[in-house]
Structure formats: C-alpha cells, structure tokens
Design a protein around this motif. Structure first.
Motif, PDB file in Angstrom:
ATOM      1  N   GLU A   1       0.825  -1.206   0.000  1.00 22.33           N
ATOM      2  CA  GLU A   1       0.000   0.000   0.000  1.00 22.33           C
ATOM      3  C   GLU A   1       0.865   1.264   0.000  1.00 22.33           C
ATOM      4  N   ALA A   2       1.840   1.302  -0.895  1.00 24.92           N
ATOM      5  CA  ALA A   2       2.729   2.442  -1.126  1.00 24.92           C
ATOM      6  C   ALA A   2       3.626   2.773   0.062  1.00 24.92           C
ATOM      7  N   VAL A   3       3.781   1.856   1.004  1.00 26.14           N
ATOM      8  CA  VAL A   3       4.682   2.050   2.139  1.00 26.14           C
ATOM      9  C   VAL A   3       5.788   1.004   2.056  1.00 26.14           C
ATOM     10  N   ARG A   4       7.034   1.463   2.100  1.00 29.31           N
ATOM     11  CA  ARG A   4       8.170   0.546   2.016  1.00 29.31           C
ATOM     12  C   ARG A   4       8.464  -0.064   3.378  1.00 29.31           C
ATOM     13  N   ASN A   5       8.619  -1.381   3.387  1.00 35.17           N
ATOM     14  CA  ASN A   5       8.958  -2.137   4.594  1.00 35.17           C
ATOM     15  C   ASN A   5      10.069  -3.109   4.224  1.00 35.17           C
ATOM     16  N   THR A   6      10.626  -3.780   5.219  1.00 38.75           N
ATOM     17  CA  THR A   6      11.587  -4.842   4.932  1.00 38.75           C
ATOM     18  C   THR A   6      11.126  -6.126   5.605  1.00 38.75           C
ATOM     19  N   VAL A   7      11.403  -7.234   4.938  1.00 36.33           N
ATOM     20  CA  VAL A   7      11.136  -8.562   5.483  1.00 36.33           C
ATOM     21  C   VAL A   7      12.417  -9.382   5.326  1.00 36.33           C
ATOM     22  N   SER A   8      12.557 -10.409   6.142  1.00 34.07           N
ATOM     23  CA  SER A   8      13.784 -11.203   6.071  1.00 34.07           C
ATOM     24  C   SER A   8      13.723 -12.181   4.893  1.00 34.07           C
ATOM     25  N   ALA A   9      14.896 -12.523   4.420  1.00 30.33           N
ATOM     26  CA  ALA A   9      15.046 -13.479   3.324  1.00 30.33           C
ATOM     27  C   ALA A   9      16.325 -14.266   3.567  1.00 30.33           C
ATOM     28  N   ARG A  10      16.325 -15.516   3.143  1.00 28.98           N
ATOM     29  CA  ARG A  10      17.485 -16.376   3.335  1.00 28.98           C
ATOM     30  C   ARG A  10      18.090 -16.717   1.984  1.00 28.98           C
ATOM     31  N   VAL A  11      19.426 -16.649   1.901  1.00 27.65           N
ATOM     32  CA  VAL A  11      20.136 -17.002   0.662  1.00 27.65           C
ATOM     33  C   VAL A  11      20.108 -18.517   0.508  1.00 27.65           C
ATOM     34  N   VAL A  12      19.699 -18.966  -0.676  1.00 30.04           N
ATOM     35  CA  VAL A  12      19.643 -20.400  -0.979  1.00 30.04           C
ATOM     36  C   VAL A  12      20.382 -20.661  -2.295  1.00 30.04           C
ATOM     37  N   PRO A  13      20.897 -21.870  -2.469  1.00 25.37           N
ATOM     38  CA  PRO A  13      21.593 -22.186  -3.724  1.00 25.37           C
ATOM     39  C   PRO A  13      20.622 -22.261  -4.904  1.00 25.37           C
ATOM     40  N   LEU A  14      21.142 -21.981  -6.072  1.00 26.34           N
ATOM     41  CA  LEU A  14      20.362 -22.097  -7.304  1.00 26.34           C
ATOM     42  C   LEU A  14      20.704 -23.407  -7.983  1.00 26.34           C
ATOM     43  N   PRO A  15      19.810 -24.043  -8.684  1.00 29.67           N
ATOM     44  CA  PRO A  15      18.417 -23.684  -8.901  1.00 29.67           C
ATOM     45  C   PRO A  15      17.603 -23.938  -7.637  1.00 29.67           C
ATOM     46  N   PHE A  16      16.447 -23.275  -7.541  1.00 32.39           N
ATOM     47  CA  PHE A  16      15.583 -23.429  -6.389  1.00 32.39           C
ATOM     48  C   PHE A  16      15.073 -24.859  -6.271  1.00 32.39           C
ATOM     49  N   PHE A  17      14.783 -25.467  -7.414  1.00 31.04           N
ATOM     50  CA  PHE A  17      14.215 -26.814  -7.442  1.00 31.04           C
ATOM     51  C   PHE A  17      14.916 -27.603  -8.538  1.00 31.04           C
ATOM     52  N   ASN A  18      15.501 -28.736  -8.178  1.00 33.41           N
ATOM     53  CA  ASN A  18      16.225 -29.555  -9.132  1.00 33.41           C
ATOM     54  C   ASN A  18      15.859 -31.024  -8.884  1.00 33.41           C
ATOM     55  N   PRO A  19      14.745 -31.488  -9.459  1.00 36.49           N
ATOM     56  CA  PRO A  19      14.300 -32.851  -9.186  1.00 36.49           C
ATOM     57  C   PRO A  19      15.241 -33.893  -9.784  1.00 36.49           C
ATOM     58  N   PRO A  20      15.380 -35.041  -9.128  1.00 33.43           N
ATOM     59  CA  PRO A  20      16.266 -36.098  -9.630  1.00 33.43           C
ATOM     60  C   PRO A  20      15.902 -36.569 -11.032  1.00 33.43           C
ATOM     61  N   ARG A  21      14.604 -36.540 -11.368  1.00 35.68           N
ATOM     62  CA  ARG A  21      14.182 -37.025 -12.696  1.00 35.68           C
ATOM     63  C   ARG A  21      14.763 -36.179 -13.825  1.00 35.68           C
ATOM     64  N   LYS A  22      15.138 -34.936 -13.504  1.00 36.91           N
ATOM     65  CA  LYS A  22      15.669 -34.030 -14.520  1.00 36.91           C
ATOM     66  C   LYS A  22      17.042 -34.496 -15.051  1.00 36.91           C
ATOM     67  N   THR A  23      17.818 -35.118 -14.173  1.00 36.18           N
ATOM     68  CA  THR A  23      19.153 -35.559 -14.570  1.00 36.18           C
ATOM     69  C   THR A  23      19.301 -37.077 -14.566  1.00 36.18           C
ATOM     70  N   ALA A  24      18.199 -37.779 -14.414  1.00 30.70           N
ATOM     71  CA  ALA A  24      18.255 -39.245 -14.364  1.00 30.70           C
ATOM     72  C   ALA A  24      18.618 -39.823 -15.712  1.00 30.70           C
ATOM     73  N   VAL A  25      19.325 -40.904 -15.686  1.00 28.94           N
ATOM     74  CA  VAL A  25      19.705 -41.621 -16.905  1.00 28.94           C
ATOM     75  C   VAL A  25      18.677 -42.722 -17.132  1.00 28.94           C
ATOM     76  N   PRO A  26      18.073 -42.783 -18.322  1.00 35.81           N
ATOM     77  CA  PRO A  26      17.054 -43.802 -18.555  1.00 35.81           C
ATOM     78  C   PRO A  26      17.654 -45.214 -18.545  1.00 35.81           C
ATOM     79  N   VAL A  27      16.900 -46.140 -17.990  1.00 34.74           N
ATOM     80  CA  VAL A  27      17.318 -47.534 -17.959  1.00 34.74           C
ATOM     81  C   VAL A  27      16.878 -48.176 -19.266  1.00 34.74           C
ATOM     82  N   ILE A  28      17.821 -48.804 -19.953  1.00 35.27           N
ATOM     83  CA  ILE A  28      17.522 -49.408 -21.249  1.00 35.27           C
ATOM     84  C   ILE A  28      17.454 -50.906 -21.123  1.00 35.27           C
TER      85      ILE A  28
END
Length: 124
Positions: free
Chosen positions: A97-124
């Motif tokens: 509402e046009a008023v500046r405030n501050t809130v806390s934030a925590r530094v996290v590694p990138l990417p935010f979300f990296n599911p195992p299926r993204k880098t999984a090797v398919p079983v043949i």
C-alpha cells in the motif's frame, strides 16, 4: 585455459547471482497490520528492489515471485560475494500500500528446485 580458468575467473568477480527465499510469515504480518489479505503476484515482478544486510544495501533483487511448486515467495538477487553465502539472512524491501517495509530473506543455492528425474539416466 579451459574450464579451470573459467572457474578461477568466476571466483574473482565481486558480485554473485543468488536465490532468496522470502519469509512469508513476515509478508503476511505486513498485510495483517493493514487488515488486508496477502497479495500473491500472478506474474514475476521485474522491479529491482534493494537487499540489505545489517541495514546496509548489499545488492538488489531483480525478479520476485510466488512459487506454487515450492509454496514460497522467491527472488533472484545480484549482490556482493561477502553476502552471497548460502544460509545468510538478509532483508529485502517489500512495498505494501505504497509504504516501504523490509522482510527477512534467506540465501539459498540455485536452482531453487532440481528434481532427480531431470538428470536421471534412462534404464535401457
């Protein structure tokens, strides 16, 4: 030369791109003070907002959004390397509402979300 040279060069840069997880409870408290429901943005905000550490500006968040996958408010921030360590608690500017405030934030590694299926090797 090669990859090793690129890694060494990256360590020399003064700034780093980091992920921030914004404390949603503090965001809700800002809206609650005004007797309003918290506003979850439907699109990412590209407005650069200051990021502070102990009251001193150390960088800026360039993209902020609500992540439906993570169920968290997240941001990408560019800041000095001394404040870019994962787990560091910072403050980010939040306008309600046009008023500046501050809130806390925590530094996290990138990417935010990296599911195992993204880098999984398919079983043949």
């Amino acid at each position: 030369m090669g990859r090793e040279a690129l890694v060494q060069e990256a360590k020399k840069t003064e700034r780093a791109l980091v992920g921030l997880e914004i404390n949603w409870n503090e965001v809700e408290a800002l809206y609650d003070k005004l007797k309003m429901a918290p506003q979850v943005p439907s699109m990412a905000s590209r407005v650069a907002v200051p990021v502070y550490r102990r009251g001193r500006q150390v960088g800026k968040a360039t993209s902020t959004t609500w992540s439906p996958t993570l169920k968290k408010m997240i941001a990408l921030a560019c800041m000095g390397r001394e404040s870019a360590t994962a787990g560091t608690t910072l403050s980010i500017e939040m306008t309600v509402e046009a008023v500046r405030n501050t809130v806390s934030a925590r530094v996290v590694p990138l990417p935010f979300f990296n599911p195992p299926r993204k880098t999984a090797v398919p079983v043949i």
